[in-house]
Write an enzyme that holds these catalytic residues in place. Structure first.
Site, PDB file in Angstrom:
ATOM      1  N   GLU A 149       4.622   3.457  -3.540  1.00 38.68           N
ATOM      2  CA  GLU A 149       5.334   4.622  -4.083  1.00 38.68           C
ATOM      3  C   GLU A 149       4.331   5.625  -4.650  1.00 38.68           C
ATOM      4  O   GLU A 149       3.387   5.243  -5.324  1.00 38.68           O
ATOM      5  CB  GLU A 149       6.308   4.158  -5.175  1.00 38.68           C
ATOM      6  CG  GLU A 149       7.145   5.263  -5.756  1.00 38.68           C
ATOM      7  CD  GLU A 149       7.823   6.098  -4.678  1.00 38.68           C
ATOM      8  OE1 GLU A 149       8.579   5.539  -3.868  1.00 38.68           O
ATOM      9  OE2 GLU A 149       7.588   7.318  -4.638  1.00 38.68           O
ATOM     10  N   LEU A 151       5.500   8.630  -6.291  1.00 31.09           N
ATOM     11  CA  LEU A 151       6.153   9.597  -7.187  1.00 31.09           C
ATOM     12  C   LEU A 151       5.357   9.795  -8.472  1.00 31.09           C
ATOM     13  O   LEU A 151       4.579   8.940  -8.877  1.00 31.09           O
ATOM     14  CB  LEU A 151       7.585   9.141  -7.517  1.00 31.09           C
ATOM     15  CG  LEU A 151       7.812   7.821  -8.262  1.00 31.09           C
ATOM     16  CD1 LEU A 151       7.531   7.921  -9.744  1.00 31.09           C
ATOM     17  CD2 LEU A 151       9.231   7.348  -8.051  1.00 31.09           C
ATOM     18  N   CYS A 261      -0.519   4.300 -14.505  1.00 36.02           N
ATOM     19  CA  CYS A 261      -1.091   4.059 -13.171  1.00 36.02           C
ATOM     20  C   CYS A 261      -2.611   4.242 -13.099  1.00 36.02           C
ATOM     21  O   CYS A 261      -3.318   3.299 -12.774  1.00 36.02           O
ATOM     22  CB  CYS A 261      -0.417   4.959 -12.148  1.00 36.02           C
ATOM     23  SG  CYS A 261       1.312   4.514 -11.909  1.00 36.02           S
TER      24      CYS A 261
HETATM   25  N1  NAD Z   1       5.278   4.768 -13.121  1.00 39.01           N
HETATM   26  C1  NAD Z   1       4.786   5.458 -12.111  1.00 39.01           C
HETATM   27  O1  NAD Z   1       4.621   6.675 -12.179  1.00 39.01           O
HETATM   28  C2  NAD Z   1       4.428   4.755 -10.827  1.00 39.01           C
HETATM   29  C3  NAD Z   1       4.208   5.504  -9.667  1.00 39.01           C
HETATM   30  C4  NAD Z   1       3.904   4.846  -8.491  1.00 39.01           C
HETATM   31  C5  NAD Z   1       3.793   3.463  -8.476  1.00 39.01           C
HETATM   32  N2  NAD Z   1       3.988   2.754  -9.621  1.00 39.01           N
HETATM   33  C6  NAD Z   1       3.906   1.284  -9.561  1.00 39.01           C
HETATM   34  O2  NAD Z   1       5.242   0.781  -9.497  1.00 39.01           O
HETATM   35  C7  NAD Z   1       5.328  -0.458 -10.211  1.00 39.01           C
HETATM   36  C8  NAD Z   1       6.387  -0.357 -11.293  1.00 39.01           C
HETATM   37  O3  NAD Z   1       5.975   0.615 -12.237  1.00 39.01           O
HETATM   38  P1  NAD Z   1       6.951   1.179 -13.364  1.00 39.01           P
HETATM   39  O4  NAD Z   1       6.220   2.257 -14.068  1.00 39.01           O
HETATM   40  O5  NAD Z   1       8.281   1.467 -12.758  1.00 39.01           O
HETATM   41  O6  NAD Z   1       7.065  -0.120 -14.302  1.00 39.01           O
HETATM   42  P2  NAD Z   1       7.997  -0.323 -15.576  1.00 39.01           P
HETATM   43  O7  NAD Z   1       7.219  -1.145 -16.514  1.00 39.01           O
HETATM   44  O8  NAD Z   1       8.566   0.998 -16.025  1.00 39.01           O
HETATM   45  O9  NAD Z   1       9.236  -1.162 -15.014  1.00 39.01           O
HETATM   46  C9  NAD Z   1       9.138  -2.470 -14.544  1.00 39.01           C
HETATM   47  C10 NAD Z   1      10.527  -3.109 -14.656  1.00 39.01           C
HETATM   48  O10 NAD Z   1      10.468  -4.386 -14.016  1.00 39.01           O
HETATM   49  C11 NAD Z   1      11.242  -5.296 -14.778  1.00 39.01           C
HETATM   50  N3  NAD Z   1      10.833  -6.663 -14.482  1.00 39.01           N
HETATM   51  C12 NAD Z   1       9.688  -7.298 -14.833  1.00 39.01           C
HETATM   52  N4  NAD Z   1       9.692  -8.562 -14.385  1.00 39.01           N
HETATM   53  C13 NAD Z   1      10.859  -8.733 -13.717  1.00 39.01           C
HETATM   54  C14 NAD Z   1      11.453  -9.824 -13.024  1.00 39.01           C
HETATM   55  N5  NAD Z   1      10.835 -10.997 -12.925  1.00 39.01           N
HETATM   56  N6  NAD Z   1      12.658  -9.647 -12.456  1.00 39.01           N
HETATM   57  C15 NAD Z   1      13.296  -8.454 -12.563  1.00 39.01           C
HETATM   58  N7  NAD Z   1      12.789  -7.377 -13.204  1.00 39.01           N
HETATM   59  C16 NAD Z   1      11.583  -7.534 -13.777  1.00 39.01           C
HETATM   60  C17 NAD Z   1      10.976  -4.883 -16.219  1.00 39.01           C
HETATM   61  O11 NAD Z   1      11.970  -5.383 -17.090  1.00 39.01           O
HETATM   62  C18 NAD Z   1      10.982  -3.348 -16.096  1.00 39.01           C
HETATM   63  O12 NAD Z   1      12.272  -2.809 -16.294  1.00 39.01           O
HETATM   64  C19 NAD Z   1       3.912  -0.741 -10.723  1.00 39.01           C
HETATM   65  O13 NAD Z   1       3.251  -1.553  -9.812  1.00 39.01           O
HETATM   66  C20 NAD Z   1       3.281   0.643 -10.763  1.00 39.01           C
HETATM   67  O14 NAD Z   1       1.890   0.577 -10.640  1.00 39.01           O
HETATM   68  C21 NAD Z   1       4.322   3.359 -10.794  1.00 39.01           C
END
Ligand code: NAD
Length: 435
Positions: A149, A151, A261
């Site tokens: 992703e 975004l 990130c």
């Molecule tokens: N935040 C960004 O801007 C962005 C952009 C691109 C990619 N990413 C990547 O996407 C991924 C997610 O990032 P994010 O910022 O959305 O993370 P986040 O911390 O906001 O959300 C992660 C969610 O996963 C849930 N979770 C954790 N363990 C779980 C399990 N075993 N079962 C179900 N749910 C579970 C948590 O409760 C939380 O709600 C990461 O790898 C990040 O590097 C993030």
């Protein structure tokens, strides 16, 4: 299509909601019960512009639902996206505990052919490991694909709905066709869907973030040089960005990159290189520069007021790592505030969206001000750490009346130094001569 998205954070929630918005039936699953209850009631626990409205509409039209029952969700779906967090571990490597935990649960829950698409940012080889794990636990046919992703928080919906490109890392023609069909509504303007092997897809995501981090550290170094030699970074940046080979993105000087990130992805890529006995010296330097840059503003505060800041009070505008989000993970504000407190200062914080997150981090150690001018009351100087739009044209006379001294330390170059001089402010910014 029937889709499960696991992880209702910034990425999972936006992805699930946007897939529902284009007509799919989406179940978003998370282990956080409170979060699921909130979302099921139509309230969004994170700040992302436009997201709550979209969640409510799709909930009402029954295309979107939320659950803690991952197994039931997966059993009703053909595709599961894994979008859980992959934080930095002590070694710098990405911590894949949540990804593998979810992968195991998904493997046990599938009831027929299933596409497992990994949206979390994961190191090269993770798709292979999830494939092996699933094969051990499930008798059913499945494919594992990489769907990284790209975004940006703050414009996540627009980025998701109109991505520069979609990347599908897949070894299976069947899974590729399914994912292409799912993403087709997002690329109607001919932006490409790039299909490649999973390892290349995994690495592409890290390479993108690493490149952007490099650009930020590069311009910050140029800014520091500008100050030393009496040049103006604004002119230099314009000169740079009008070169089409360079472009204008991610070359704004500031107080360092943060967020969930760049810092962790840069570390993870350095770690991946080390595992291959390669020294990614360029990235290590970018990290080092970034660390130094986060301390720049407080060193300026200390040169102005002296190194002992006890008895002094500072207003801080902007806590989120960038505007239009409430996310404070690895934000420069964390370093700046800790350094001010360590030097004995008091701080009064304002941010349009991140105050609740700040409260969880700093507790009673600081004061919180929901209104920006309230943070100035009785403060010795103002520090600006995030370039929220509402800080761009403040009432300078009011700032002056409220501050004990007319001093601004601007970590985001929001104001024109000539104007600040005319208004008799002592104004420090980045890569420009102090006035
Ligand atoms: N935040 C960004 O801007 C962005 C952009 C691109 C990619 N990413 C990547 O996407 C991924 C997610 O990032 P994010 O910022 O959305 O993370 P986040 O911390 O906001 O959300 C992660 C969610 O996963 C849930 N979770 C954790 N363990 C779980 C399990 N075993 N079962 C179900 N749910 C579970 C948590 O409760 C939380 O709600 C990461 O790898 C990040 O590097 C993030």
């Amino acid at each position: 299509m029937n889709i499960t998205v696991v992880g209702c954070g910034y990425v999972g929630l936006v992805s699930g909601t946007c897939f529902a918005e284009s007509g799919n039936e989406v179940i978003c699953a998370d282990i956080d019960r409170e979060r699921i209850e909130q979302l099921s009631g139509g309230s969004v626990p994170i700040y992302e512009p436009g997201l709550e409205e979209l969640v409510r509409r799709n909930l009402k039209e029954h295309r979107l639902s939320f659950t803690t029952d991952l197994q039931a969700a997966v059993a009703q779906s053909m595709i599961t996206f894994i979008a859980v967090g992959t934080p930095m571990s002590a070694s710098g490597a990405a911590d894949l505990t949540s990804v593998f935990r979810v992968a195991e649960d998904v493997a046990r829950a599938i009831t027929g052919y299933h596409v497992i698409a990994i949206k979390s940012t994961v190191p090269v080889g993770t798709n292979d490991r999830v494939r092996e794990l699933t094969a051990r636990l499930s008798p059913h046919r499945f494919d594992v694909c990489s769907c990284p992703e790209f975004l940006k928080e703050g414009s996540a919906i627009e980025d998701f709905m109109r991505p520069d490109r979609v990347i599908i890392g897949s070894d299976s023609e069947h899974a590729t066709a399914i994912l292409q069909e799912l993403h087709a509504p997002l690329v109607r303007t001919d932006n490409p869907i790039l299909v490649m092997d999973p390892r290349s897809a995994e690495l592409t995501k890290y390479a993108c973030n690493a490149m952007l981090a490099l650009r930020i550290s590069f311009i910050n170094e140029v800014a520091n040089l500008c100050e030393a030699v009496g040049a103006e970074i604004t002119h230099v940046r314009r000169g740079l960005s009008s070169d089409r080979r360079i472009g204008s993105h991610f070359i704004f000087p500031g107080i360092g990159y943060g967020g969930s990130c760049f810092p962790k992805d840069v570390q993870a890529l350095i770690h991946t290189a080390e595992e291959q006995h390669l020294d990614f010296a360029l990235l290590k330097a970018a990290e080092e520069v970034n660390k130094r840059q986060k301390s720049l503003l407080v060193s300026r505060v200390k040169s102005h007021f002296g190194s002992d800041l006890s008895g002094l009070n500072f207003a801080v505008w902007g806590l989120a790592f960038k505007p239009r989000t409430d996310d404070m993970r690895e934000a420069p504000s964390l370093v700046v505030i800790e350094e001010l407190l360590a030097a004995g200062a008091k701080v009064q914080l304002h941010d349009p969206e991140a105050l609740e997150n700040a409260r969880r981090i700093f507790g009673q150690r600081v004061s919180y001000c929901p209104l920006n001018y309230d943070a100035l009351q009785g403060a010795d100087a103002l520090l600006i750490l995030t370039e929220w739009n509402e800080f761009r044209h403040p009432n300078f006379q009011r700032i002056k009346n409220l501050l004990k001294h007319p001093v601004i330390f601007d970590g985001r170059n929001l104001y024109d130094p000539a104007l600040m001089r005319a208004l008799n402010f002592k104004y420090y910014s980045i890569g420009r001569r102090p006035v």
